[in-house]
Design a protein around this motif. Structure first.
Motif, PDB file in Angstrom:
ATOM      1  N   UNK A 153      24.111   7.885  40.086  1.00  0.00           N
ATOM      2  CA  UNK A 153      24.426   8.535  41.336  1.00  0.00           C
ATOM      3  C   UNK A 153      25.588   7.794  41.988  1.00  0.00           C
ATOM      4  N   UNK A 154      26.640   8.534  42.345  1.00  0.00           N
ATOM      5  CA  UNK A 154      27.788   7.962  43.035  1.00  0.00           C
ATOM      6  C   UNK A 154      27.836   8.571  44.420  1.00  0.00           C
ATOM      7  N   UNK A 155      27.690   7.724  45.427  1.00  0.00           N
ATOM      8  CA  UNK A 155      27.728   8.187  46.810  1.00  0.00           C
ATOM      9  C   UNK A 155      28.971   7.617  47.455  1.00  0.00           C
ATOM     10  N   UNK A 177      23.174  12.710  46.200  1.00  0.00           N
ATOM     11  CA  UNK A 177      21.873  12.059  46.005  1.00  0.00           C
ATOM     12  C   UNK A 177      20.883  12.911  45.210  1.00  0.00           C
ATOM     13  N   UNK A 178      21.251  14.129  44.877  1.00  0.00           N
ATOM     14  CA  UNK A 178      20.337  15.013  44.159  1.00  0.00           C
ATOM     15  C   UNK A 178      20.068  14.468  42.755  1.00  0.00           C
ATOM     16  N   UNK A 190      14.607  12.838  48.554  1.00  0.00           N
ATOM     17  CA  UNK A 190      14.314  12.151  49.813  1.00  0.00           C
ATOM     18  C   UNK A 190      14.409  10.635  49.647  1.00  0.00           C
ATOM     19  N   UNK A 191      13.899  10.117  48.543  1.00  0.00           N
ATOM     20  CA  UNK A 191      13.958   8.672  48.303  1.00  0.00           C
ATOM     21  C   UNK A 191      15.407   8.201  48.163  1.00  0.00           C
ATOM     22  N   UNK A 192      16.230   8.954  47.430  1.00  0.00           N
ATOM     23  CA  UNK A 192      17.631   8.572  47.244  1.00  0.00           C
ATOM     24  C   UNK A 192      18.403   8.649  48.564  1.00  0.00           C
ATOM     25  N   UNK A 193      18.149   9.678  49.346  1.00  0.00           N
ATOM     26  CA  UNK A 193      18.813   9.796  50.645  1.00  0.00           C
ATOM     27  C   UNK A 193      18.391   8.659  51.578  1.00  0.00           C
ATOM     28  N   UNK A 194      17.103   8.371  51.598  1.00  0.00           N
ATOM     29  CA  UNK A 194      16.610   7.286  52.448  1.00  0.00           C
ATOM     30  C   UNK A 194      17.233   5.960  52.039  1.00  0.00           C
TER      31      UNK A 194
END
Length: 173
Positions: free
Chosen positions: A1-3, A24-25, A37-41
């Motif tokens: 995941x690259x944010x 984050x998906x 939700x965990x990745x966003x948090x």
């Protein structure tokens, strides 16, 4: 995941909200959007407070916009809330499709696609960043049936800003 990192002056733009959801998906199935939700948090917990509160504002605005009679008629408050969260979790394209074609909401209700875990993301991230519980107070309410214009007999066109005085009622534990 690259944010991608977000700049302060730009966070309040809706496109950053939707881009963060896309970035984050998780790949593969994610029933209930728990992994999303965990990745966003996790991402928000490593961000400045203004990013966390900006995310909360955008999430509440998206849920508010989906709070319309043609989508929620016949659903319990909880079912309507959780299916609106699932639409947001599905991304901007699905969100916009549902706004323009209420029939696109049907799979979320008939298949009971829920994603209530999205609501607590900003609260958990805020507490991690500040060490304090957040008493969220967004400009508009994400609660089911709070969009009074969307529940009018003939809904007016969706506004670009929320009506004054709308406030959220729910809190995350």
């Amino acid at each position: 995941m690259v944010v991608r990192p977000l700049r302060h002056a730009r966070w309040c733009e809706r496109r950053h909200f939707w881009q963060l959801i896309e970035d984050c998906r998780p790949t593969g199935p994610d029933p209930g959007s728990e992994r999303l939700a965990a990745a966003l948090t996790e991402h928000l917990a490593q961000s400045p407070v203004f990013v966390v509160t900006g995310f909360a504002e955008q999430l509440a605005w998206a849920l508010y916009r989906l709070g319309r009679k043609e989508l929620g008629h016949g659903l319990s408050g909880d079912a309507f809330f959780c299916t609106r969260c699932a639409v947001v979790a599905a991304g901007r394209g699905v969100f916009e499709d549902v706004l323009h074609d209420p029939g696109a909401f049907a799979p979320f209700t008939t298949d009971r696609i829920w994603a209530e875990s999205l609501l607590c993301i900003p609260d958990h991230a805020y507490e991690y960043v500040t060490g304090e519980e957040w008493h969220r107070n967004t400009h508009y309410s994400y609660e089911s049936y709070s969009n009074t214009g969307g529940w009018a007999a003939t809904p007016p066109p969706m506004r670009q800003s929320p009506p004054p005085g709308d406030r959220p009622h729910g809190m995350c534990a």
